[in-house]
Design a protein around this motif. Structure first.
Motif, short mmCIF file in Angstrom:
data_model
loop_
_atom_site.label_atom_id
_atom_site.label_comp_id
_atom_site.label_asym_id
_atom_site.label_seq_id
_atom_site.Cartn_x
_atom_site.Cartn_y
_atom_site.Cartn_z
N VAL A 55 -14.12 -2.21 -2.04
CA VAL A 55 -13.27 -1.66 -0.96
C VAL A 55 -13.29 -0.34 -1.13
CG1 VAL A 55 -11.22 -2.04 0.23
CG2 VAL A 55 -12.23 -3.93 -0.80
N SER A 56 -13.46 0.58 -0.13
CA SER A 56 -13.15 1.82 -0.13
C SER A 56 -11.77 2.47 -0.08
CB SER A 56 -13.83 2.79 1.11
OG SER A 56 -13.40 2.45 2.20
N TRP A 57 -11.21 3.58 -0.63
CA TRP A 57 -9.97 3.88 -0.56
C TRP A 57 -9.16 3.98 0.93
CZ3 TRP A 57 -6.59 3.71 -4.18
CH2 TRP A 57 -6.81 3.71 -5.38
N ASN A 58 -10.16 4.22 1.87
CA ASN A 58 -9.79 4.49 3.30
C ASN A 58 -9.12 3.23 3.76
OD1 ASN A 58 -10.15 7.23 3.29
ND2 ASN A 58 -12.40 6.87 4.10
N ASN A 59 -9.61 2.17 3.09
CA ASN A 59 -9.27 0.72 3.72
C ASN A 59 -8.20 0.07 2.57
OD1 ASN A 59 -11.07 0.84 6.06
ND2 ASN A 59 -12.94 0.15 4.75
N ILE A 60 -7.82 0.58 2.06
CA ILE A 60 -6.64 0.08 0.94
C ILE A 60 -5.35 0.34 1.66
CG2 ILE A 60 -5.86 0.04 -1.43
CD1 ILE A 60 -8.54 0.48 -2.50
N VAL A 61 -4.41 -0.66 1.48
CA VAL A 61 -3.06 -0.63 2.06
C VAL A 61 -2.40 -1.05 0.84
CG1 VAL A 61 -3.77 -0.52 4.45
CG2 VAL A 61 -3.17 -2.81 3.26
N ARG A 62 -0.88 -0.70 1.08
CA ARG A 62 0.09 -1.28 0.20
C ARG A 62 0.72 -2.51 0.88
NH1 ARG A 62 -0.02 1.09 -5.06
NH2 ARG A 62 -1.06 2.97 -5.01
N GLY A 63 1.06 -3.63 -0.02
CA GLY A 63 1.85 -4.71 0.55
C GLY A 63 2.84 -5.33 -0.54
N PHE A 64 3.86 -5.98 0.01
CA PHE A 64 4.90 -6.58 -0.67
C PHE A 64 4.90 -8.21 -0.47
CE2 PHE A 64 8.91 -7.96 -2.22
CZ PHE A 64 9.10 -7.30 -3.56
N LEU A 65 4.65 -9.00 -1.57
CA LEU A 65 4.75 -10.38 -1.24
C LEU A 65 6.28 -10.94 -1.06
CD1 LEU A 65 2.63 -12.49 -1.29
CD2 LEU A 65 3.39 -13.20 -3.53
N ASN A 67 7.65 -14.61 0.56
CA ASN A 67 7.44 -15.94 1.09
C ASN A 67 5.88 -16.34 1.18
OD1 ASN A 67 10.25 -16.59 1.15
ND2 ASN A 67 10.41 -15.69 3.23
N ASP A 68 5.09 -15.81 0.11
CA ASP A 68 3.76 -16.20 0.05
C ASP A 68 2.96 -15.36 1.04
OD1 ASP A 68 4.22 -18.00 -1.95
OD2 ASP A 68 4.39 -19.75 -0.88
N LYS A 69 3.57 -14.36 1.87
CA LYS A 69 3.12 -13.66 3.00
C LYS A 69 3.24 -11.95 2.44
CE LYS A 69 2.75 -16.68 6.85
NZ LYS A 69 2.69 -16.87 8.29
N TYR A 70 2.16 -11.17 2.89
CA TYR A 70 2.27 -9.88 2.34
C TYR A 70 2.80 -9.06 3.60
CZ TYR A 70 -0.09 -9.80 -2.25
OH TYR A 70 -0.37 -10.13 -3.36
N VAL A 71 3.73 -8.17 3.32
CA VAL A 71 4.34 -7.36 4.40
C VAL A 71 3.55 -6.00 3.94
CG1 VAL A 71 6.45 -6.19 5.09
CG2 VAL A 71 6.64 -8.36 4.45
N VAL A 72 2.73 -5.52 4.94
CA VAL A 72 1.94 -4.29 4.67
C VAL A 72 2.81 -3.12 5.18
CG1 VAL A 72 0.06 -3.13 5.40
CG2 VAL A 72 0.03 -5.67 5.14
N LEU A 73 2.90 -2.12 4.17
CA LEU A 73 3.58 -0.89 4.82
C LEU A 73 2.56 0.17 4.75
CD1 LEU A 73 6.12 -1.53 1.52
CD2 LEU A 73 6.67 -1.73 3.88
N ASP A 74 2.95 1.16 5.76
CA ASP A 74 2.14 2.34 5.92
C ASP A 74 2.92 3.55 5.58
OD1 ASP A 74 4.00 2.96 8.04
OD2 ASP A 74 2.75 2.03 9.50
N LYS A 75 2.37 4.73 5.78
CA LYS A 75 2.92 6.08 5.09
C LYS A 75 4.33 6.37 5.64
CE LYS A 75 2.17 10.70 4.73
NZ LYS A 75 1.01 11.99 4.85
N LYS A 76 4.76 5.98 7.05
CA LYS A 76 5.82 6.04 7.81
C LYS A 76 6.77 5.24 7.15
CE LYS A 76 4.16 7.90 12.16
NZ LYS A 76 4.05 7.82 13.66
N ASP A 77 6.51 4.19 6.75
CA ASP A 77 7.60 3.17 6.25
C ASP A 77 8.18 4.04 4.81
OD1 ASP A 77 7.16 1.15 8.30
OD2 ASP A 77 5.36 0.43 7.14
N PHE A 78 7.29 4.27 4.09
CA PHE A 78 7.82 5.02 2.98
C PHE A 78 8.78 5.95 3.19
CE2 PHE A 78 4.03 2.98 1.30
CZ PHE A 78 4.39 2.23 0.51
N GLU A 79 8.31 6.90 4.07
CA GLU A 79 9.12 7.93 4.58
C GLU A 79 10.44 7.53 5.21
OE1 GLU A 79 6.61 10.19 7.05
OE2 GLU A 79 5.34 10.93 5.61
N LYS A 80 10.42 6.52 5.97
CA LYS A 80 11.68 6.06 6.53
C LYS A 80 12.73 5.40 5.34
CE LYS A 80 9.42 4.19 10.83
NZ LYS A 80 8.96 2.76 11.31
N ALA A 81 12.31 5.24 4.26
CA ALA A 81 13.16 4.49 3.23
C ALA A 81 14.25 5.54 2.86
CB ALA A 81 12.55 4.02 2.07
#
Length: 255
Positions: A55-65, A67-81
């Motif tokens: 998988v290329s870097w461009n297609n890699i995202v960050r997620g947090f598990l 209830n057995d499902k991943y919540v995917v975060l984007d750049k804006k989510d990190f900034e909102k925190a």
């Protein structure tokens, strides 16, 4: 040097736009990992666990598990925190640096002022020098919050990134001795410490290991054998601490 963070420092109503640069560089040799069979370079790939495909870097995202499902975060989510901490370090208190345990210190950085912040930068630097204090605040870098300790270092402001209290383990987990030393042992140990006490100068300490390793590499590249004599640790023949300390003091005097 390339800036790794840009933002501002604030104390009171004074705002200082700055750039952050790493204050350290690695002195170790850059060794590659090779296959023992043919010395081919070892490569690490980012592989999809299900398909086995890279998988290329461009297609890699960050997620947090959750209830057995991943919540995917984007750049804006990190900034909102913590938007106020992504680009700004508000100094919320000043303290004596000696109050901060060295176990908390993590990484040092230099701060350089932007053109419109040179006067305020000089003001903070000179005020810290005059008071002997450090400024403390919080900021976010690389999607993580950090404690910042800002101090004057020569003509520069230096930021030390330090750990949170919960990141440093307690020694309570260790099996530590409870017995107390004898007065005679303490007295001689203090004498030895005093004999070895001198003003600290970091320039006296050199990375000799890297240099010696490089000599071995150069010798091997020319097909030369490098002589090797394993070090043997010789323990004292006596278990009496006073006798060991006496021998240490005698050795120190002789040298």
């Amino acid at each position: 040097m390339r800036a790794i963070w840009t933002g501002s420092i604030g104390f009171g109503l004074v705002n200082i736009p700055v750039k952050m640069f790493s204050a350290v560089q690695d002195s170790s040799l850059d060794l590659d990992m090779l296959d023992a069979k043919d010395h081919a370079n070892i490569r690490f790939k980012r592989v999809n666990e299900n398909t086995g495909k890279e998988v290329s870097w461009n297609n890699i995202v960050r997620g947090f598990l959750v209830n057995d499902k991943y919540v995917v975060l984007d750049k804006k989510d990190f900034e909102k925190a913590a938007p106020e901490k992504n680009k700004h370090i508000e100094i919320t208190q000043f303290a004596d640096e000696k109050e901060i345990d060295s176990a908390y210190f993590e990484s040092p950085y230099f701060l350089e002022p932007e053109k419109n912040g040179t006067r305020a930068y000089s003001l903070l630097r000179e005020a810290l020098q005059k008071t002997g204090k450090v400024g403390i605040g919080l900021f976010v870098m690389h999607n993580r919050e950090h404690v910042a300790v800002i101090k004057a270092s020569g003509n520069a402001l230096m930021l030390n990134r330090i750990r949170f209290a919960e990141e440093v383990r307690s020694p309570k987990e260790l099996n530590l001795p409870a017995s107390k030393s004898k007065p005679a042992e303490i007295k001689m140990a203090v004498t030895l410490i005093e004999q070895l006490t001198a003003p600290f100068d970091i320039k006296k300490y050199k990375d000799d290991y890297t240099g010696k390793l490089l000599k071995i590499i150069k010798a091997k590249s020319k097909g030369k054998k490098v002589p090797f004599k394993p070090m043997k640790v010789v323990h004292s023949t006596t278990k009496d601490l006073v006798d060991q300390l006496k021998a240490s003091l005698s050795k120190r005097k002789a040298s």
